[in-house]
Scaffold this active site. Structure first.
Site, PDB file in Angstrom:
ATOM      1  CB  ILE A  11      -1.140   0.118   1.192  1.00 40.73           C
ATOM      2  CG1 ILE A  11      -0.302   0.210   2.363  1.00 40.73           C
ATOM      3  CG2 ILE A  11      -2.032  -1.170   1.072  1.00 40.73           C
ATOM      4  CD1 ILE A  11      -1.322   0.087   3.763  1.00 40.73           C
ATOM      5  CE  LYS A  12       6.166   0.230  -3.198  1.00 36.87           C
ATOM      6  NZ  LYS A  12       5.268  -0.660  -3.668  1.00 36.87           N
TER       7      LYS A  12
END
Lengths: 308, 308
Positions: A104-105
């Site tokens: 998801i960063k």
């Protein structure tokens, strides 16, 4: 959770993770026709095609691979229907015994990070009730906002036995534009590597690795070795193998002398294997999932050939 | 889109944006009861409460404020129901003539960034059809992965007349941990500021500002001035005013000598104004939306008092 991941890697003798990053052009025509037949060529139809595709791949790899890494962008682009497919993919993968790394960063200030953290790896409160929403076991995060943007996740990791992989040195061609800048004789990625290592000190598990891991791209071989030395207690999630160009010899230095310390990702190299010459001659489009299993087996062998 | 935003700021004489970052404890009891009455104390119930709350706020501010900035994390935490509320909030805000800045702070390698970009500001293809999914006019991005992680968005900005705000100097207490490091006599935030400025050179509009804007936190007054000088053609999205501690005098330097160059955000200072002593004496919980309007008017006056 890092202990659980390493235990599973050792049980299967396989330090690799399959990236569930579907694209419509990876998905066999017959699956798309089934999905579009039910929901039309819509965002819901596309999301359903993803889920059908993922389930077939998961069924074939769950007994040979320790983890999957769905890339949320691929699902998020389809709006809420896509997010539903992301959630259903995670649920299905976990029901088959796979560990899930949510790619998801995310990055935001603390009060916002708390919402991301509660949703993805913690629990979300709605008055008297609380819900476990995304259910990933690990998530990836971007460190550009500093430690107060990471702390909410570290708290939930402790509370709910989860793990993180924080971007240190990314695999993309221009990753170095900021990450390779020098500051006081050190590169930014080294500074962040040291911080990540420090953030993990309080959560080192029984294999000597902490809950706070790092993303270190396989496409930068020299840096892999540097960072492995700098961060002996930090587990690496290693993208870049396969379609992005790195091979087994490039990732060898991500592992320590005990053959531990990293899990290597391949996405389209596995899930779209049936489209590659190497597998296309043996597997038809209908057998895409068998091709994925074979590619996962081949990757396992390839990686194990370079680690001690 | 930057021209449209500046035009609207000038029409309303109001360089501010209302952050739609609801929390359940900001939402009046009667709204929550309506939502829970329909859907229970569930993720769907919570998402519905958000949407009802947002709509009431939007109705009150749409004629005095140029833009809203929903923070996706607040919605994402509720899973796909939350994302649906995010989409519905954007749709509603646009139907009322507001410009929408999606605060998503995404960061990923190019092939993944493309999926985010198509979904948020471009179009997503499903075979012969294409869909405009999230419909934000602007989005925020994190630059840690370098220019190839930003290019897909720049392409969609050109193609679909959209805009970006890229994190340069964030408003949080530990933002400087990485952003303030020195490299070759420059701070990292200055290096990124120069890059953002360069990335925007090809898209400078009729007011002299480019499609590629920057996020510059109001909580760092000295840096606001430095960056305003360094980046004369870059429009700033300025968080940190109000609840995060910055006042009008802190944001003055984000504007140029023509009084242009920035849009200042306030979230809970506006949407939860009815809970603050200043407004609680005049507005009941049922009048939360009128309190929000008054707070937005007060913010406009406060900001205009310091710009030329």
């Amino acid at each position: 959770m890092i202990d659980t991941l390493i235990k599973r890697i050792l049980e299967l003798n396989n330090p690799s993770v399959v990236g569930l990053d579907p694209r419509l052009d990876f998905i066999p025509e017959f699956i798309k026709q089934e999905a579009y037949g039910s929901y039309g060529q819509t965002l819901k139809g596309a999301s359903d095609a993803y889920l059908r595709f993922n389930k077939a791949i998961i069924d074939q790899i769950a007994d040979i691979v320790p983890a999957v890494k769905p890339q949320i962008a691929m699902y998020e682009q389809f709006g809420y229907e896509g997010i539903k497919a992301y959630l259903d993919t995670i649920e299905y993968a976990k029901s088959k015994g796979l560990i899930v790394i949510g790619d998801i960063k995310r990055s935001d200030i603390a009060s916002t990070a708390e919402a991301y953290s509660h949703g993805h790896i913690g629990r979300v409160k709605v008055e008297e009730h609380s819900y476990c929403v995304y259910k990933e076991d690990f998530i990836t995060l971007n460190p550009y906002l500093g430690v107060d943007s990471i702390e909410p996740y570290m708290n939930d990791c402790q509370k709910y036995n989860k793990g993180l992989f924080i971007l240190v040195k990314t695999s993309n061609p221009n990753g170095g534009q900021i990450q390779d800048l020098s500051t006081d004789g050190k590169r930014i990625y080294e500074v962040i590597g040291s911080l990540v290592s420090e953030w993990g000190q309080a959560s080192i598990g029984s294999y000597g690795f902490s809950q706070v891991g790092a993303v270190v791209g396989a496409t930068y071989k020299k840096q892999c070795l540097e960072l492995r030395t700098l961060m002996p207690h930090t587990f690496f999630l290693v993208p870049g193998y396969g379609a992005q160009g790195a091979g087994a010899k490039d990732i060898a230095d991500c592992f320590n002398k005990n053959g531990l310390g990293a899990i290597v990702n391949s996405s389209r190299g596995i899930i779209a294997a049936y489209k590659k010459d190497k597998y296309a001659s043996k597997y038809s489009e209908k057998e895409f999932h068998y091709a994925a299993r074979q590619a996962a087996e081949d990757m396992k062998k390839d990686i194990n050939s370079v680690i001690q």
